[in-house]
Write a protein that holds these residues in place. Structure first.
Motif, PDB file in Angstrom:
ATOM      1  N   UNK A  35       0.847  -1.185   0.000  1.00 50.28           N
ATOM      2  CA  UNK A  35       0.000   0.000   0.000  1.00 50.28           C
ATOM      3  C   UNK A  35       0.894   1.250   0.000  1.00 50.28           C
ATOM      4  N   UNK A  36       1.557   1.542  -1.105  1.00 52.55           N
ATOM      5  CA  UNK A  36       2.673   2.494  -1.114  1.00 52.55           C
ATOM      6  C   UNK A  36       2.374   3.918  -0.692  1.00 52.55           C
ATOM      7  N   UNK A  37       1.160   4.412  -0.881  1.00 49.01           N
ATOM      8  CA  UNK A  37       0.877   5.809  -0.532  1.00 49.01           C
ATOM      9  C   UNK A  37      -0.167   5.924   0.568  1.00 49.01           C
ATOM     10  N   UNK A  38      -0.123   5.011   1.498  1.00 49.18           N
ATOM     11  CA  UNK A  38      -1.063   5.031   2.612  1.00 49.18           C
ATOM     12  C   UNK A  38      -0.377   5.531   3.879  1.00 49.18           C
ATOM     13  N   UNK A  39      -1.185   5.827   4.877  1.00 47.08           N
ATOM     14  CA  UNK A  39      -0.683   6.239   6.186  1.00 47.08           C
ATOM     15  C   UNK A  39       0.107   5.099   6.831  1.00 47.08           C
ATOM     16  N   UNK A  40       1.130   5.433   7.582  1.00 49.50           N
ATOM     17  CA  UNK A  40       1.942   4.421   8.255  1.00 49.50           C
ATOM     18  C   UNK A  40       1.087   3.623   9.243  1.00 49.50           C
ATOM     19  N   UNK A  41       1.573   2.453   9.589  1.00 48.85           N
ATOM     20  CA  UNK A  41       0.864   1.611  10.559  1.00 48.85           C
ATOM     21  C   UNK A  41       0.747   2.319  11.903  1.00 48.85           C
ATOM     22  N   UNK A  42       1.810   2.972  12.328  1.00 47.36           N
ATOM     23  CA  UNK A  42       1.790   3.702  13.600  1.00 47.36           C
ATOM     24  C   UNK A  42       0.683   4.744  13.603  1.00 47.36           C
ATOM     25  N   UNK A  43       0.554   5.481  12.496  1.00 48.01           N
ATOM     26  CA  UNK A  43      -0.482   6.499  12.392  1.00 48.01           C
ATOM     27  C   UNK A  43      -1.878   5.887  12.362  1.00 48.01           C
ATOM     28  N   UNK A  44      -2.000   4.719  11.732  1.00 49.59           N
ATOM     29  CA  UNK A  44      -3.316   4.084  11.661  1.00 49.59           C
ATOM     30  C   UNK A  44      -3.790   3.629  13.033  1.00 49.59           C
ATOM     31  N   UNK A  45      -2.875   3.031  13.797  1.00 53.76           N
ATOM     32  CA  UNK A  45      -3.232   2.608  15.153  1.00 53.76           C
ATOM     33  C   UNK A  45      -3.546   3.822  16.023  1.00 53.76           C
ATOM     34  N   UNK A  46      -2.795   4.889  15.820  1.00 54.18           N
ATOM     35  CA  UNK A  46      -3.068   6.129  16.549  1.00 54.18           C
ATOM     36  C   UNK A  46      -4.440   6.681  16.176  1.00 54.18           C
ATOM     37  N   UNK A  47      -4.811   6.554  14.903  1.00 54.65           N
ATOM     38  CA  UNK A  47      -6.124   7.008  14.451  1.00 54.65           C
ATOM     39  C   UNK A  47      -7.236   6.249  15.157  1.00 54.65           C
ATOM     40  N   UNK A  48      -7.081   4.934  15.261  1.00 49.62           N
ATOM     41  CA  UNK A  48      -8.071   4.118  15.983  1.00 49.62           C
ATOM     42  C   UNK A  48      -8.170   4.583  17.426  1.00 49.62           C
ATOM     43  N   UNK A  49      -7.009   4.826  18.042  1.00 50.45           N
ATOM     44  CA  UNK A  49      -6.984   5.236  19.453  1.00 50.45           C
ATOM     45  C   UNK A  49      -7.674   6.587  19.647  1.00 50.45           C
ATOM     46  N   UNK A  50      -7.363   7.573  18.813  1.00 49.99           N
ATOM     47  CA  UNK A  50      -7.946   8.910  18.965  1.00 49.99           C
ATOM     48  C   UNK A  50      -9.455   8.877  18.733  1.00 49.99           C
ATOM     49  N   UNK A  51      -9.889   8.164  17.704  1.00 50.49           N
ATOM     50  CA  UNK A  51     -11.321   8.047  17.450  1.00 50.49           C
ATOM     51  C   UNK A  51     -12.022   7.390  18.638  1.00 50.49           C
ATOM     52  N   UNK A  52     -11.440   6.316  19.144  1.00 54.15           N
ATOM     53  CA  UNK A  52     -12.043   5.584  20.258  1.00 54.15           C
ATOM     54  C   UNK A  52     -12.088   6.430  21.519  1.00 54.15           C
ATOM     55  N   UNK A  53     -11.034   7.205  21.768  1.00 57.28           N
ATOM     56  CA  UNK A  53     -11.008   8.079  22.947  1.00 57.28           C
ATOM     57  C   UNK A  53     -12.103   9.138  22.880  1.00 57.28           C
TER      58      UNK A  53
END
Length: 357
Positions: free
Chosen positions: A206-224
């Motif tokens: 997935x060459x032009x996607x958000x990094x894995x770290x950012x994706x997990x952070x996105x899940x965390x921020x949305x969930x919070x």
């Protein structure tokens, strides 16, 4: 493989023939030689944004195994360049290739918010969850410039209509203000795609996607912020990310996801050739093994179009994946529930404001 032959920053490494077109486009050696002599670029690999003007924007989903009834896509084509993406084939309907064209010729629907508003105001329309990105990612790089997705979310909020989002881009956090307002009325559910925990795997898949770290952070921020998140661990590709199922489930659960879904990869239409070309250039040491294992999941083919089976796969390898998924759900998602969205408010807001009498 000669590194010069690899197109960096892209998933597909070629443009496959569009089955709907009579003529075939190919880059000939004499043209390349001409460009070299003239000091010109045969291909500058740049993304182009092309406005289109559809008459409608909400699509009814008739496939019985998709799990959604209606979807809408502000963009056709996707710069993320995920090599396995089933949506590549739809680019052929527009006269483009499912290969590089899908990643570089992005069709922009600037009228999407207006078309959506007309749909939601229709007297015949009854509230059903509409999913943004049923086909291509609504938060792909084009959204930074055009902001069509944000404008559509404002329409959903105005008419108190339930909406789902599928994305693998942290850009969704830009719209946290609107998402929080939608959440206050139980009108939003977000699906975040996480295909691997390995950055090396992510970069080639997935060459032009958000990094894995950012994706997990996105899940965390949305969930919070109490925005319900379902993680999409899809597709699972044997020999590439199939060994990560348990770790993926644990990671998304620890960051707040309430549920997760998965699919077994299938290479439908032109994607079979695109993926095969890609893996032989990118992972030549394991290309044959991966392709053979994908075939084992689909009765000897890399694709299976049978409803109910096509995304689940069959055979021993597919069953092993399902067993791991079941274990992951029992281990990391016990007592977690993804809420149903509210369909009751919309009728009172059809004219743009709540009825007083």
């Amino acid at each position: 493989m000669n590194p010069k032959d690899y197109i960096k920053g892209r998933g597909a490494q070629e443009n496959t023939h569009n089955k709907f077109l009579k003529h075939i486009y190919e880059t000939r050696d004499d043209f390349l030689e001409f460009c070299r002599i003239e000091g010109e670029e045969a291909d500058n690999n740049k993304t182009q944004y092309i406005p289109i003007f559809p008459k409608t924007i909400v699509n009814k989903v008739t496939s019985p195994d998709i799990g959604i009834m209606h979807s809408m896509n502000p963009y056709q084509g996707c710069e993320h360049g995920c090599i396995y993406c089933y949506a590549r084939n739809t680019h052929e309907y527009w006269g483009y290739s499912a290969g590089l064209d899908f990643e570089r010729q992005i069709l922009i629907k600037k009228d999407a918010p207006k078309l959506l508003e007309a749909k939601l105001k229709s007297k015949r329309w009854e509230a059903q969850t509409i999913v943004l990105s049923g086909n291509t990612d609504c938060y792909q790089p084009a959204e930074q410039k055009f902001k069509i997705t944000r404008a559509c979310l404002e329409v959903f909020l105005k008419y108190r209509h339930p909406v789902g989002i599928i994305t693998k881009n942290a850009l969704i956090l830009r719209d946290l203000d609107i998402l929080k307002e939608l959440t206050a009325h139980q009108l939003i559910g977000v699906n975040v795609s996480v295909t691997s925990l390995s950055e090396n795997t992510r970069r080639i898949l997935e060459p032009r996607t958000t990094t894995i770290k950012k994706r997990l952070e996105t899940i965390r921020v949305l969930s919070e912020n109490n925005i319900p998140v379902n993680a999409m661990l899809a597709p699972i590709i044997p020999g590439i990310n199939s060994h990560e199922i348990m770790n993926l489930a644990k990671a998304v659960s620890e960051n707040g996801a309430l549920s997760f879904g998965f699919t077994v990869v299938r290479l439908n239409g032109a994607i079979g050739h695109i993926f095969t070309d890609w893996i032989k250039k990118t992972l030549p040491d394991r290309a044959d093994k991966v392709l053979h294992q994908i075939q084992e999941c689909h009765g000897g083919n890399v694709n299976d179009s049978r409803f109910g089976i096509r995304t689940r796969g069959e055979g021993k390898i597919a069953q092993q994946m399902h067993d791991l998924v079941d274990l992951a759900r029992r281990t990391y998602f016990k007592d977690k529930v993804f809420p149903k969205l509210n369909k009751e408010l919309h009728q009172e807001y059809k004219d743009g404001q709540m009825r007083l009498f």
